[in-house]
Design a protein around this motif. Structure first.
Motif, PDB file in Angstrom:
ATOM      1  N   ASP A  39      37.923   8.700 -31.538  1.00 33.08           N
ATOM      2  CA  ASP A  39      39.346   8.541 -31.254  1.00 33.08           C
ATOM      3  C   ASP A  39      40.133   8.836 -32.522  1.00 33.08           C
ATOM      4  O   ASP A  39      39.716   8.472 -33.620  1.00 33.08           O
ATOM      5  CB  ASP A  39      39.670   7.105 -30.808  1.00 33.08           C
ATOM      6  CG  ASP A  39      39.045   6.772 -29.468  1.00 33.08           C
ATOM      7  OD1 ASP A  39      38.311   7.632 -28.945  1.00 33.08           O
ATOM      8  OD2 ASP A  39      39.267   5.665 -28.961  1.00 33.08           O
ATOM      9  N   GLU A  84      41.481   9.559 -27.492  1.00 30.18           N
ATOM     10  CA  GLU A  84      40.136  10.130 -27.529  1.00 30.18           C
ATOM     11  C   GLU A  84      40.236  11.617 -27.851  1.00 30.18           C
ATOM     12  O   GLU A  84      41.034  12.333 -27.250  1.00 30.18           O
ATOM     13  CB  GLU A  84      39.477   9.933 -26.164  1.00 30.18           C
ATOM     14  CG  GLU A  84      38.010  10.297 -26.146  1.00 30.18           C
ATOM     15  CD  GLU A  84      37.337   9.855 -24.848  1.00 30.18           C
ATOM     16  OE1 GLU A  84      38.072   9.447 -23.931  1.00 30.18           O
ATOM     17  OE2 GLU A  84      36.104   9.915 -24.777  1.00 30.18           O
ATOM     18  N   HIS A 134      44.118   2.272 -26.593  1.00 35.26           N
ATOM     19  CA  HIS A 134      43.274   3.465 -26.566  1.00 35.26           C
ATOM     20  C   HIS A 134      43.556   4.289 -25.320  1.00 35.26           C
ATOM     21  O   HIS A 134      43.609   3.752 -24.226  1.00 35.26           O
ATOM     22  CB  HIS A 134      41.797   3.068 -26.583  1.00 35.26           C
ATOM     23  CG  HIS A 134      41.336   2.606 -27.920  1.00 35.26           C
ATOM     24  ND1 HIS A 134      40.623   3.400 -28.769  1.00 35.26           N
ATOM     25  CD2 HIS A 134      41.523   1.441 -28.569  1.00 35.26           C
ATOM     26  CE1 HIS A 134      40.357   2.725 -29.879  1.00 35.26           C
ATOM     27  NE2 HIS A 134      40.900   1.535 -29.781  1.00 35.26           N
TER      28      HIS A 134
END
Lengths: 980, 980
Positions: free
Chosen positions: B80, B93, B162
Motif C-alpha cells: 500500500d 493498494e 486502506h
C-alpha cells in the motif's frame, strides 16, 4: 575466505608496457590463490536518481566532453574457450554477440537462437574484481603485440589455433556417419605450429590477409560495416596457480588472423586464464564482459577510458541500470527472446552529456515543416505543390520493386471487380447511358490522372454507393421531366468542379482537423462493414441465382426434367389433328431443342420439376468464395510461421492474394463447371449505341437548367468533399509513417478537374475509395531487414510512389484486350477477395481492438497503453458509443438517406464534440485525439498546472500528463495534416 | 555523499519493545539525512559455488537444523502507498503478490496481468541498507501492537484508512460519468476517525471480524488456505526529516482489520515512511521487499530469522541467485509473462539442509515399484492384477466428471462410424456371415468386457484392417474347399486364444521392451496416415458416388432428363399396334413413374443426359466434411484464445467435436439435401438369416481341420499380439503421466478370452485401436487449475478410469434403439471427425516435430532439448530413416502383404537395432530410447567414465552425459513398462 572492505585504488594503466612483464608483476603482487575463492569488493558507485555518484561523474567526464569526436564503432564480440582436442589445446568459439547472445550449442554443433544474455550478478561482481586486480592495457600499439608475447607458456596457449562455428556443416564422407558429436567444422588457421615450441611467430604475420573462410562467412552481412571486434578468451590451464586476467585495448583495430570468425579488425582483447576446476564460473565471467562490450554505453566507455577506474565506473553504471529477475520467479535456463523494441541507449547516454538533452524534443520524420501562419489565397494548394514536387522523381523510381508486382495485381483485380459491379448497377439505373464500358474507361482515366498528379498518389479512386443513388434519382427525374440526362449531368459536373475549386482556394479542407480517430475509425469501419456485407450478399445472391433443388432424391432422377412446351397456339392446332400432323412434328422437334432462354424468347413455357433449379453451381461458388478468402488469410499469416526462410515467407505473404486467386481459378478450370465468370467488355464503344464519347454542353435543355443544376451540384460537392477528405485522412494516418507528406488541397483540385472531364465524356464520377486505398497502403508496407541477429524487423513506412497506382489504372484501361484471360476468373473468387479486403481493413483499427476487449476477461486483455491509463468501463463506454453511432449510420444507409451518407459523417463529428462533456480530456487523449479548440485553453491549463506542480513539488501527475499529452498530440496532428 | 565501508553489525532485535521508543532511538542514532542519498554497503556474502560464505552458513544454521518443524505458510504480500485524497491521507493498494506481481494500473483502475517482478539492483541494495539501519522487531505479540502505537504522528499516518483495488467496479450513477479517473472503489473500513486526533483506538478493535468486503473478495480463491499476509506500507510524509523504516514479524498472525484486501491474517509488516521527494525510489524499495517476501527461500528466512543479520543473509543469498538482464538488451517497461515452469525452490533450499539431498533421486509417480527379479509362471499377469486391483474402485468414481460426457460422445461416434464402415466391408468380404449387426454387437461386447476387466481400460478395442483381409482370404478358402467358414473360424479363435494364454503365461510381452520411440512413432504415424487417407478416400468416393455433371449449362436445362424406357420386349409388343394399345398405354405410364432403382429392377433402361449424375450432393458432402474438420480444429485451439473466461474456453475446447458435429448436422438438416446418412441396423438379428447367434464347434468340418487351424491361428495370434501391445505401449507412453500403471499381460489375457467368445458367437475379432485410443487419452487429459495468478496450468495426467470406455460401448450396444436419432448424422460429418482424429494423433509425436524441422531454417527452429544436444544433420538423418521406413511400410500395406502388416513392425524393430551402428548412443538417447541390452555394457562404461573423469578432473563432459542419461532413461523405461 575473509572479507575485506579494502579497495585497490591503484591505477594500473601502463600502455606500451610489455605484456609479459606486467603479468609477472601481477603474479608477484597478488599471491593469494584464494583471490577468486571469495569475492571481495565494495560497490560504491550506484548513483541514486538525480544525484551524481563518483562513477557517474567519471563517466560524464569521459563521455560528455567530446561532442565533435566520431561516434564509436559497433562492437562485435566473440568468446572463445580453451578446449582439449586429441591432447592438443585449441580455442573454440563458444558464443558471439552483435547485439544479442548467440551460443554454440554444445552437442548440437550449431548456433542457438539470438537471445538476451541472462547473467548472474555473481559473475558481474567477479568481473569487476578481475578488472580491479588484473592487467589493463589501454591503447596498445597493434604492431607491438607480437613483440611483447614472449617465450612463455601463456603466449603458447594464446597462440593455439581457433575453431569457429560456421552455419554450414562441413561435407563429410559417409564413413563418418558412424562417429558422433565430433563434427565441429574447421575453418580456422594455424597461428602457431602445433608442437609447443618456444616460438616468436607473431599474430601479425597473417594479420593483413583474412582467410578465405573468414571472407566467405555469410555472417558478415549481419555486422555493420564499421564494426570492430572484441575477443574474449577464457580457458583453464594447469600450469597456472592463480588466474591471469588481461584487458587490452589496441590503439588501432587490427585483423589478428584467425582470431575472429569474420574478417573484422580486433580492437579489444579480454583474456582470462585460470587454474583448472571452475570452468563454469569463469565462462560466466567471460559472458559478462562480452555482454558488457556490446552494451552501447559501456562500449563507449571502453573506447574512451583513460584508466582502470573508468572501466570500473562503466561497470558500476551498467550494474546500476541492470534489470533483476527474482530467482523464484524465473528459470535462468529459459532463453529470453529479444524484445520487439529496446529503449534507446541515447537516453542512458544523455545523462552523461548535457548538451544532448535539448535534441530530445526535435521533430521526427514527417513532410517537412509547414509554416503555421501563412495565409493567402490558395495557400494550402501552393504548400501542397511545394511539398510534393521535390518527391516527384522518387515517386516513380521507388516503385521499381518486386513487391509492386503483387500490389498491382491485387489492386487491379479489386478495381476491375469494382468497376464491373458498379458499371452493371449504373447501367441498370440509367438505362445503359453509363454502363460497364463507361465504368472501365472512367476508372482508367480518372485513376491514371489522379495517380500522376495528385497530392497523395496512394489513394485509389473508385465509384461510390452514394453517387450511384444520386445518378439513379437524377436519371428518373430527367426522364419524368423531359430533360436530357447527359446534358444536365454535365452541368452538374461543371458546377461541382467550380465549387470544389472554391473549396480548394479557401483552404476549406481545414475542417478535417476535427476528424479525430473517432470519426476516422467510425467511417472506415462502416465502409469495411459495407464491403463485407456486400461480398456476403453477392455470395448469397448466387444461391438465389442458381437455386438448389432441395427435394431432389437421387433415386427419383427419372422424375426430373424440364421440357419446353410450345405456346397454347399449338394446342389449338393440335385440335385439327390431321392437318397439323407434320407441322406439329416439326414444331415439336424444334421446341425440345430450344434452350431455356430461346424457349422463353419464343413464348414457350417451361414445364418440369428441374426448370427452376441449377445444380452444383451455387455450392461450387461458395467453395470458391470461401476457399479464396480462407487461403488468402492463411497465406498472409504465413509470414509469422517458422517454415522456410524469411524472404520466401515474405514473398508468399506478399503474393497471398494472387496465389489464392490463381489456385481457385485453377480449381475452377479443373472442375470445369460453368460458374459465373468475370466478363469485361471487349469492344471500345459506349454501352448505348445512341450516345457518343462526348457530351455537348448546350442545345438539348432550356437555359435555366444550366443555372439550376448548381443546386444538386452542391449536394454532389459535399458528397465528394467528405468522401475524398476522410479517406485521405485515413490514408495519411500517422500509424502509416508516411514521409512524403500529404496534399489535401491538391487532391481535391484534381478530383474537381476529373469531374468535369468525366462529365464531358459521359463517364461516372470518381472519389477516393477507402477500403481499396487501405488495401493499397497495407500491401505496400515496408519492414527493415533485421540487422543484428535477434533484432526485430521494424515497420519502416509505406513504399510511397505513383507507379503502382498508374499501372493499376493503365491495366484497367487495357482490360478490354485482356478479356480472353480475365474470362477465366470466376466471380465468387473475386467476392472472396472483396471479403478479405473488408476484413483486412478492419484489423489495425483501435475501435475494432476495443470491440474485441469487450469479450475478453480483464486478465487476458493485451497490454494496450490506454488500458493502463483509462478505466476499463470508460473504454467500454467509449466503444459502446461508437457501436451505437455505427448502428444508426448503418440503418440510415439502408434507407433513401444513403444519398447524404457522407454528410452523416458530419454527425459523427458533432457527436465526438459532445463526448467532450462525457469523457475527461485525459481519457479522450488516450482513446482518441483532442479537438483543436482545446489547444489554447489546454496550453493555459498546462502552464497553470506546471506552476502548481512546481509550487507543490509533488502529486498532480495526472493533470500534468494530460496537458503535456494534449499539447503533444495536437502538435503532432497539426504537423501531419500539413495545415497552417 | 561519502562512501564508507563500515558495516553496522549491532544486532537490534529487541522484541516486545514499544515501537515508538525504538523509532526514537533510531532517530537519534542516524542523524544524517543523506543516509539514503548515497547507498553505502559492502556485499560480503555472495558465495562462490561450493564454498560456504558466512551468509550461507547463517542460513544453513537457521534453515537446516529444524527437520521436524512445520513448513512455513505461503505468504501473500500486499503493498500500500500513502496517497493524498481530498486533503486526507489514505493508504491505497498499489500492488500484490501471491507468487507473481500484480500491479494496480495507475489510470486503468484495474489489476495488471500477473508478471515477473523486474527489480532494479539499486532498490535491492537500498533495501539492504534499510534493513541494516532500520528497526527490526521480531516476534512481536499481536495484542501489544495497539498499545505500542503511541500519540504520535507516525501512528496517525499508519492508521489512515486502506483502499483496495477490487476487480468489480463499483456501480456509480450516470452523473458520475463526466468525472474521470477517480473511480477507485472503496472497500475499506475506517480504522481511525478522519480528523487527526490523538487517538488510542487500536487496530485490534476490529481485528477479529474481517469486513464483508474482505470476505466477499473472490481473490481469496487464489490464495492457499494456510496463507499469511505480509503488508508493505510505503509513503511520503512531510513531517519526517529522515526515513522511518520498520520490519515487524508478529509472533502470531493476526487479522489487522482492513489492512489487507483479503481476510488473511498478517504476519509481517514492513513500513517505510520518508520525507517527500523521492516517491519513485521508495516505491521500488517497497516492491523489492514485497518480492523478497514471496520468495520461497527468503520467506523461510523471514519466518526463522533470529536477528537482523539473518535477514540480511537472506537478502544476500537472494542477490546471489538473481538473474540479471543487461539494460541495453531489455526494456524494463516490458512486463515479463510468468514462465511455464519455474525451477523448484527445493533445490535452492537443499544447499542449506544437508539431509534433503538424498531425497532428490526418489521415484516419482508411476505404478508402484515392480520387483525386478520375481520369476514365476504367469508372474507378469499376477503383478498386473496386483497393480490394478487397488485402483478398481477409483476407476469407477473418477469417471464422474463433466469432461467424460464430451469424451463419451466423441469416442462413441468414432466407434460406431468405425463399426459401420468395418461391418459393411466385412459383410462384403464374407457374404454377410458377419455384417454391420455383428460388428455392432461385437464392438459393444468386446469393448465393455475389456473396459471392465483389462489392465489398461483407456485402450479402445476395435476391428483392424489386417483382420479384415484375413477374414476375406479365409472365407474364400473355405468356400473354394467346401469347408464350413464359421466353424473353421471358431477353431482358429480357440487356438489363437490358447496361444495368447501361452504368451501371457510366459511373459512374452517382454518383447515390447525393444519397442522404442522409433518403433512406436513409426507405427502410430502410419496408423494416423491410414486414418487420414481413409477419410479423404471416402470423401473422394462421395464424388464418385454422386458424380457431378461438369458439362451442365444452366441455359440448356431443357436438354437434361433421364427417362426410364421399357425393355426391348415392349418394343416387339409395339409391333402389334392394335392389340397392345391399351397395354402399351398402361405400361408406358408405369415406366415413367418408376424410380431409377425400380426401373433397373424391372429391366428398363435409363436414357438421358442426367441419368449418370447427381447434383449438389457431392459438393454438399465436401462442405460438411471440410467444415466439420475445420471447425473442430478451430474450436480446439480456442482454449488458447483470449476471449471469454478460462472455464468457458475449456468447455468449448472439450466439446469442440460435439459442437462441430451438431453444427453441421444442423446445417445439413437446414438445407435438407439427401446427403448420405448414418444408417444403423434396427433389428437384433444376424445379418444373414441362415445363421444363429451361436456357432457349434463340431459337426460340419472333418476332424483334421480342428487341428490344422492352429497354423492360421498362429498368424492371427502374432497379428493380435503385435497390434495390441504396440497400441498399449503408445497409450502407456510416459508423456501421458499415467499413475495407475499398465497391464500388458492382463490386456492380452482378455483379448484372448474375447477372441474365443466372439468366435463362438460369430462376431469379428477385436484388438486395441491405436488412433481411437490416442483420441480417448487426449480428450481425457487434465490440467491443474492455476493457483497463484500467473502460474501456468500444468498437465497433471489423464483421467484414468473405466467409466467412459464402458459407457461408449454400452451406447454402441444400444445404438439399435438410437437409430431414429443417428439417422440425422451425415456420413461426411463423420469422415470429418475421422480426419480430425488422424491429424490430431499425429501432433505431439516427436517424429512429426522433426519432419517439420526439415522445412524450417535453423534460426526459426523451436528450442527442443535434443536440438541443443544432437547435430542438426544427425537429427535429419534419423528423421529421414523413419520416413523411408514408413514409405516402405505404406507400399507393403497397399499390397497383399497387408495381412502381415503388424509383423512388419518387427522389421521396424530390426531397423532400429541396426541404427545402433549408425548413430552414437548419445544421439540415440536424445532422439530415441536406448535398447535394453546396452544396459550392462553402458553401466560398465559409466563406471569407467566416472573413474576417468575423476582422475582427469575435467573434460569428458559428453561421455559422462551419455552414460548417465542412458542409465536414467533405461531405468525410467523399465519402471514405466512395469516389467521385472
Amino acid at each position: 575466505m575473509h572479507l575485506t572492505g579494502v579497495r585497490n585504488r591503484k591505477t594500473q594503466t601502463l600502455p606500451h608496457t610489455p605484456w609479459h612483464r606486467l603479468r609477472q608483476a601481477q603474479k608477484n603482487k597478488h599471491n593469494v590463490d584464494s583471490r577468486f575463492g571469495s569475492v571481495t569488493f565494495s560497490i560504491t558507485s550506484l548513483p541514486v536518481h538525480l544525484t551524481v555518484s563518483p562513477a557517474a561523474e567519471r563517466l560524464r567526464y569521459i563521455l560528455g566532453d567530446d561532442e565533435d569526436t566520431m561516434p564509436t564503432p559497433t562492437l562485435f564480440t566473440e568468446m572463445d574457450t580453451l578446449q582439449q582436442e586429441d591432447d592438443e589445446l585449441e580455442w573454440r568459439e563458444s558464443a558471439r554477440w552483435v547485439k544479442f547472445e548467440e551460443k554454440v550449442e554444445e552437442g548440437g554443433e550449431r548456433w542457438s537462437k539470438p537471445h538476451v544474455s541472462t547473467l548472474s550478478l555473481h559473475s558481474l561482481f567477479e568481473l569487476r574484481t578481475c578488472l580491479q586486480t588484473g592487467t589493463v592495457l589501454l591503447d596498445l600499439e597493434g604492431y607491438s603485440l607480437p613483440q611483447i608475447i614472449g617465450q612463455d607458456k601463456i603466449s603458447f596457449v594464446l597462440l593455439r589455433k581457433h575453431r569457429h562455428q560456421t552455419k554450414k556443416p562441413i561435407h563429410r564422407s559417409l564413413a563418418d556417419l558412424g562417429k558422433s558429436g565430433s563434427g565441429v567444422s574447421e575453418c580456422s588457421i594455424f597461428i602457431s605450429p602445433s608442437i609447443p615450441t618456444h616460438t616468436s611467430r607473431s599474430m601479425n604475420d597473417i594479420a593483413d590477409t583474412p582467410s578465405t573462410d573468414q571472407l566467405k562467412n555469410k555472417f558478415m552481412k549481419k555486422i555493420p560495416r564499421d564494426a570492430e571486434a572484441s575477443n574474449v578468451l577464457v580457458g583453464e590451464v594447469d600450469f597456472l596457480e592463480k588466474p591471469f586476467v588481461a584487458f587490452v585495448r589496441l590503439s588501432q583495430a587490427t585483423t589478428l588472423g584467425g582470431l575472429t570468425e569474420v574478417p573484422v579488425p580486433t580492437r579489444f582483447l579480454f583474456v582470462l586464464l585460470e587454474p583448472p576446476g571452475k570452468a563454469k564460473s569463469y565462462n560466466e565471467i567471460g559472458r559478462a564482459i562480452a555482454t558488457l562490450m556490446v552494451d552501447d554505453l559501456f562500449s563507449d566507455v571502453a573506447y574512451k577510458a583513460r584508466d582502470r577506474e573508468d572501466l570500473i565506473a562503466g561497470i558500476d553504471e551498467f550494474l546500476d541500470e541492470v534489470i533483476v529477475l527474482p530467482p523464484g520467479e524465473w528459470d535462468p535456463k529459459i532463453r529470453i527472446e529479444p524484445p520487439k523494441k529496446i529503449p534507446s541507449a541515447d537516453q542512458r547516454k544523455s545523462v552523461f552529456s548535457l548538451n544532448e538533452l535539448g535534441q530530445m524534443n526535435g521533430t521526427a520524420g514527417g513532410g517537412g515543416p509547414v509554416s503555421e501562419d501563412e495565409e493567402m489565397f490558395c495557400g494550402g494548394l501552393f504548400l501542397d505543390i511545394k511539398r510534393k514536387l521535390p518527391w516527384y522523381l522518387s515517386d516513380i523510381y521507388e516503385g521499381f520493386h518486386i513487391q509492386s508486382i503483387s500490389v498491382v495485381l491485387f489492386i487491379y483485380l479489386g478495381c476491375i471487380t469494382n468497376a464491373i459491379t458498379f458499371g452493371g448497377l449504373l447501367g441498370d439505373a440509367t438505362d445503359n447511358y453509363q454502363g460497364v464500358m463507361e465504368s472501365f474507361l472512367g476508372t482508367a482515366l480518372a485513376g491514371t490522372v489522379f495517380c500522376l498528379f495528385s497530392g497523395q498518389p496512394l489513394i485509389i479512386l473508385s465509384s461510390m454507393g452514394p453517387i450511384l443513388i444520386f445518378e439513379k434519382l437524377l436519371y428518373e427525374f430527367s426522364k419524368n421531366n423531359g430533360i436530357d440526362y447527359m446534358e444536365l449531368r454535365l452541368w452538374i459536373g461543371i458546377h461541382s468542379c467550380v465549387q470544389c475549386l472554391f473549396l480548394v482556394a479557401t483552404d476549406a479542407s481545414y475542417i478535417i482537423k476535427y476528424m479525430t480517430r473517432f470519426t476516422e475509425e467510425g467511417f472506415s469501419s462502416l465502409i469495411s462493414f459495407i464491403f463485407i456485407s456486400d461480398a456476403i450478399k453477392k455470395m448469397v445472391g448466387t444461391f438465389k441465382y442458381y437455386p438448389i433443388n432441395i427435394d431432389f432424391k437421387p433415386d427419383y432422377v427419372t422424375a426430373y426434367k424440364c421440357e419446353c412446351l410450345a405456346p397454347d397456339t399449338s394446342k389449338s392446332i393440335l385440335g385439327i389433328e390431321h392437318v397439323s400432323f407434320e407441322m406439329l412434328n416439326i414444331t415439336a422437334l424444334d421446341w425440345t431443342q430450344l434452350s431455356k432462354k430461346e424457349c422463353v424468347k419464343y413464348g414457350g413455357s417451361l414445364v418440369g420439376k428441374s426448370c427452376k433449379y441449377v445444380p452444383d453451381l451455387a455450392l461450387m461458388s461458395f467453395i470458391l468464395f470461401f476457399g479464396t478468402y480462407t487461403m488468402t488469410v492463411t497465406l498472409k499469416k504465413f509470414k509469422f510461421s517458422r517454415y522456410f526462410p524469411t524472404k520466401l515467407r515474405k514473398l508468399i505473404s506478399d503474393f497471398s492474394i494472387f496465389m489464392s486467386i490463381m489456385t481457385f481459378v485453377g480449381l475452377d478450370m479443373l472442375i470445369g463447371l460453368e460458374t459465373p465468370k468475370l466478363i469485361v467488355p471487349t469492344e471500345f464503344k459506349p454501352t448505348r449505341a445512341d450516345r457518343g464519347w462526348f457530351v455537348m454542353p448546350f442545345g438539348k435543355n432550356p437555359w435555366w437548367v444550366y443555372l439550376a443544376s448548381s443546386v444538386p451540384a452542391l449536394l454532389v460537392t459535399i458528397l465528394i468533399f467528405m468522401d475524398q477528405q476522410i479517406s485521405a485522412v485515413i490514408v495519411n494516418r500517422k500509424e502509416n509513417k508516411l514521409k512524403k507528406g500529404c496534399g489535401y488541397h491538391l487532391d481535391l483540385l484534381w478530383v474537381g478537374f476529373l469531374m468535369v472531364a468525366c462529365s464531358f465524356m459521359g463517364l461516372p464520377w470518381y472519389v477516393a475509395a477507402t477500403v481499396i486505398s487501405i488495401a493499397h497502403i497495407d500491401s505496400l508496407k515496408m519492414e527493415s531487414e533485421s540487422s543484428a541477429p535477434g533484432e526485430q524487423p521494424q515497420f519502416l513506412g509505406v513504399r510511397e510512389q505513383r507507379l503502382t497506382g498508374i499501372l493499376v489504372f493503365v491495366l484497367t484501361g487495357v482490360s478490354i484486350f485482356l478479356a480472353p484471360i480475365l474470362q477465366f476468373i470466376p466471380m465468387p473468387v473475386l467476392y472472396g477477395v472483396f471479403l478479405y479486403m473488408g476484413v483486412a481493413s478492419l484489423s489495425g483499427i483501435q475501435f475494432w481492438d476495443r470491440i474485441k476487449l469487450i469479450m475478453m476477461p480483464a486478465k487476458h486483455q493485451p497490454d494496450f497503453s490506454y488500458l493502463r491509463q483509462v478505466p476499463l468501463r470508460r473504454v467500454h463506454l467509449f466503444t459502446l458509443v461508437q457501436i451505437v453511432c455505427l448502428a444508426v449510420l448503418w440503418i440510415l444507409k439502408s434507407t433513401f438517406l444513403a444519398i447524404i451518407f457522407p454528410i452523416m459523417i458530419l454527425g459523427l463529428m458533432v457527436i465526438r464534440k459532445m463526448l467532450d462533456m462525457v469523457f475527461s480530456q485525459h481519457d479522450l487523449a488516450w482513446l482518441d485525439d483532442i479537438l483543436p479548440e482545446k489547444e489554447k485553453k489546454k496550453k493555459e491549463d498546462e502552464k497553470k498546472n506546471t506552476k502548481k506542480d512546481k509550487k507543490k513539488g509533488k502529486g498532480g501527475d495526472d493533470s500534468e500528463d494530460v496537458s503535456v499529452l494534449v499539447a503533444r498530440l495536437f502538435k503532432e496532428r497539426h504537423r501531419l495534416l500539413g495545415f497552417k
